[in-house]
Design a protein around this motif. Structure first.
Motif, PDB file in Angstrom:
ATOM      1  N   LEU A  34       0.826  -1.207   0.000  1.00  0.00           N
ATOM      2  CA  LEU A  34       0.000   0.000   0.000  1.00  0.00           C
ATOM      3  C   LEU A  34       0.863   1.260   0.000  1.00  0.00           C
ATOM      4  O   LEU A  34       0.651   2.173  -0.803  1.00  0.00           O
ATOM      5  CB  LEU A  34      -0.951   0.000   1.194  1.00  0.00           C
ATOM      6  CG  LEU A  34      -1.930   1.160   1.262  1.00  0.00           C
ATOM      7  CD1 LEU A  34      -2.927   1.075   0.105  1.00  0.00           C
ATOM      8  CD2 LEU A  34      -2.673   1.155   2.592  1.00  0.00           C
ATOM      9  N   VAL A  35       1.856   1.292   0.872  1.00  0.00           N
ATOM     10  CA  VAL A  35       2.738   2.466   0.944  1.00  0.00           C
ATOM     11  C   VAL A  35       3.541   2.609  -0.340  1.00  0.00           C
ATOM     12  O   VAL A  35       3.634   3.701  -0.911  1.00  0.00           O
ATOM     13  CB  VAL A  35       3.665   2.380   2.172  1.00  0.00           C
ATOM     14  CG1 VAL A  35       4.768   3.424   2.108  1.00  0.00           C
ATOM     15  CG2 VAL A  35       2.865   2.548   3.443  1.00  0.00           C
ATOM     16  N   ARG A  36       4.103   1.510  -0.834  1.00  0.00           N
ATOM     17  CA  ARG A  36       4.907   1.577  -2.046  1.00  0.00           C
ATOM     18  C   ARG A  36       4.073   2.071  -3.226  1.00  0.00           C
ATOM     19  O   ARG A  36       4.474   2.971  -3.954  1.00  0.00           O
ATOM     20  CB  ARG A  36       5.496   0.215  -2.389  1.00  0.00           C
ATOM     21  CG  ARG A  36       6.348   0.312  -3.652  1.00  0.00           C
ATOM     22  CD  ARG A  36       6.603  -1.042  -4.277  1.00  0.00           C
ATOM     23  NE  ARG A  36       7.479  -0.915  -5.409  1.00  0.00           N
ATOM     24  CZ  ARG A  36       7.052  -0.682  -6.653  1.00  0.00           C
ATOM     25  NH1 ARG A  36       5.781  -0.556  -6.905  1.00  0.00           N
ATOM     26  NH2 ARG A  36       7.905  -0.576  -7.640  1.00  0.00           N
ATOM     27  N   SER A  37       2.911   1.475  -3.416  1.00  0.00           N
ATOM     28  CA  SER A  37       2.058   1.863  -4.538  1.00  0.00           C
ATOM     29  C   SER A  37       1.592   3.307  -4.418  1.00  0.00           C
ATOM     30  O   SER A  37       1.555   4.037  -5.408  1.00  0.00           O
ATOM     31  CB  SER A  37       0.845   0.934  -4.620  1.00  0.00           C
ATOM     32  OG  SER A  37       1.255  -0.388  -4.836  1.00  0.00           O
ATOM     33  N   GLY A  38       1.247   3.714  -3.215  1.00  0.00           N
ATOM     34  CA  GLY A  38       0.810   5.094  -3.008  1.00  0.00           C
ATOM     35  C   GLY A  38       1.901   6.104  -3.288  1.00  0.00           C
ATOM     36  O   GLY A  38       1.678   7.113  -3.964  1.00  0.00           O
ATOM     37  N   VAL A  39       3.096   5.832  -2.797  1.00  0.00           N
ATOM     38  CA  VAL A  39       4.221   6.754  -3.041  1.00  0.00           C
ATOM     39  C   VAL A  39       4.573   6.790  -4.520  1.00  0.00           C
ATOM     40  O   VAL A  39       4.824   7.866  -5.084  1.00  0.00           O
ATOM     41  CB  VAL A  39       5.441   6.384  -2.166  1.00  0.00           C
ATOM     42  CG1 VAL A  39       6.670   7.177  -2.570  1.00  0.00           C
ATOM     43  CG2 VAL A  39       5.134   6.605  -0.695  1.00  0.00           C
ATOM     44  N   LEU A  40       4.582   5.629  -5.178  1.00  0.00           N
ATOM     45  CA  LEU A  40       4.883   5.618  -6.615  1.00  0.00           C
ATOM     46  C   LEU A  40       3.826   6.376  -7.417  1.00  0.00           C
ATOM     47  O   LEU A  40       4.166   7.123  -8.340  1.00  0.00           O
ATOM     48  CB  LEU A  40       4.998   4.192  -7.146  1.00  0.00           C
ATOM     49  CG  LEU A  40       6.315   3.488  -6.885  1.00  0.00           C
ATOM     50  CD1 LEU A  40       6.303   2.098  -7.519  1.00  0.00           C
ATOM     51  CD2 LEU A  40       7.490   4.284  -7.390  1.00  0.00           C
ATOM     52  N   ALA A  41       2.553   6.189  -7.083  1.00  0.00           N
ATOM     53  CA  ALA A  41       1.494   6.920  -7.793  1.00  0.00           C
ATOM     54  C   ALA A  41       1.663   8.426  -7.567  1.00  0.00           C
ATOM     55  O   ALA A  41       1.516   9.220  -8.502  1.00  0.00           O
ATOM     56  CB  ALA A  41       0.118   6.456  -7.320  1.00  0.00           C
ATOM     57  N   TRP A  42       1.996   8.809  -6.352  1.00  0.00           N
ATOM     58  CA  TRP A  42       2.208  10.230  -6.045  1.00  0.00           C
ATOM     59  C   TRP A  42       3.420  10.768  -6.802  1.00  0.00           C
ATOM     60  O   TRP A  42       3.358  11.853  -7.390  1.00  0.00           O
ATOM     61  CB  TRP A  42       2.388  10.391  -4.542  1.00  0.00           C
ATOM     62  CG  TRP A  42       2.737  11.780  -4.134  1.00  0.00           C
ATOM     63  CD1 TRP A  42       1.917  12.873  -4.117  1.00  0.00           C
ATOM     64  CD2 TRP A  42       4.014  12.225  -3.695  1.00  0.00           C
ATOM     65  NE1 TRP A  42       2.632  13.968  -3.681  1.00  0.00           N
ATOM     66  CE2 TRP A  42       3.910  13.600  -3.409  1.00  0.00           C
ATOM     67  CE3 TRP A  42       5.236  11.583  -3.502  1.00  0.00           C
ATOM     68  CZ2 TRP A  42       4.990  14.338  -2.950  1.00  0.00           C
ATOM     69  CZ3 TRP A  42       6.302  12.325  -3.037  1.00  0.00           C
ATOM     70  CH2 TRP A  42       6.163  13.691  -2.777  1.00  0.00           C
ATOM     71  N   ARG A  43       4.517  10.012  -6.806  1.00  0.00           N
ATOM     72  CA  ARG A  43       5.708  10.438  -7.546  1.00  0.00           C
ATOM     73  C   ARG A  43       5.418  10.538  -9.034  1.00  0.00           C
ATOM     74  O   ARG A  43       5.874  11.467  -9.700  1.00  0.00           O
ATOM     75  CB  ARG A  43       6.863   9.460  -7.322  1.00  0.00           C
ATOM     76  CG  ARG A  43       7.515   9.577  -5.960  1.00  0.00           C
ATOM     77  CD  ARG A  43       8.677   8.609  -5.808  1.00  0.00           C
ATOM     78  NE  ARG A  43       9.728   8.922  -6.773  1.00  0.00           N
ATOM     79  CZ  ARG A  43      10.646   8.045  -7.175  1.00  0.00           C
ATOM     80  NH1 ARG A  43      10.644   6.810  -6.710  1.00  0.00           N
ATOM     81  NH2 ARG A  43      11.566   8.393  -8.050  1.00  0.00           N
ATOM     82  N   ALA A  44       4.671   9.578  -9.573  1.00  0.00           N
ATOM     83  CA  ALA A  44       4.361   9.574 -11.009  1.00  0.00           C
ATOM     84  C   ALA A  44       3.505  10.777 -11.381  1.00  0.00           C
ATOM     85  O   ALA A  44       3.705  11.391 -12.433  1.00  0.00           O
ATOM     86  CB  ALA A  44       3.656   8.279 -11.390  1.00  0.00           C
TER      87      ALA A  44
END
Length: 175
Positions: free
Chosen positions: A139-149
């Motif tokens: 959840l954290v990884r996907s959320g941070v990646l979506a935010w970075r993207a």
């Protein structure tokens, strides 16, 4: 689910996630990136014995530390993943060697935590705790990646992982 079924689900999910993340893949920020972690968390929380019947305080502390390790692993993994934008404006990601190091440290800390729990006599459903930790990591990884993207969508170029200056890999076009 039984402990064996939980272990098989955990191993399967980890294998799929790791294999997929070390290959270049497009990030779709409109997707439901949170769905798999939520499903894993629901399955984990439905398991009886996630907190041991005896030593309730110790079990809560161990689960809390497990979740903190999982959150740190997810954040570290996301920040060590390289993102770049293709000429068509699509955002791509690929985990780096540093991401692999984050995974190794996270797994080692979790194994140590399970050993500590066994040493002090706190018996809890470790597969449910691991599944909940995996859900938190994803959840954290996907959320941070979506935010970075989303932060650089539409810009051409490369955004290296934290602390890494890597050249954009050559990509083959299919005929």
């Amino acid at each position: 689910m039984s402990g064996l079924a939980n272990a098989l689900v955990i191993v399967a999910v980890v294998a799929v996630v790791i294999v997929r993340q070390f290959r270049a893949r497009q990030i779709d920020t409109d997707r439901r990136w949170w769905l798999l972690p939520v499903v894993l968390a629901v399955v984990a929380l439905r398991e009886p014995g996630i907190l041991g019947a005896h030593h309730h305080t110790g079990a809560v502390l161990l689960l809390g530390v497990e979740l903190l390790i999982a959150l740190a692993t997810g954040a570290g993994w996301a920040w060590t993943t390289r993102l770049w934008v293709e000429t068509d404006g699509s955002v791509w990601s690929k985990s780096t060697k540093a991401s692999g190091g984050v995974w190794i440290v996270g797994v080692a800390l979790r194994v140590g935590l399970i050993a500590l729990g066994a040493l002090i006599g706190v018996h809890q459903n470790s597969s449910a705790a691991l599944m909940l930790g995996l859900a938190a990591t994803l959840l954290v990884r996907s959320g941070v990646l979506a935010w970075r993207a989303q932060s650089f969508t539409g810009t051409a170029g490369s955004a290296p992982a934290y602390g890494l200056a890597m050249a954009q890999p050559a990509r083959k076009e299919r005929a």
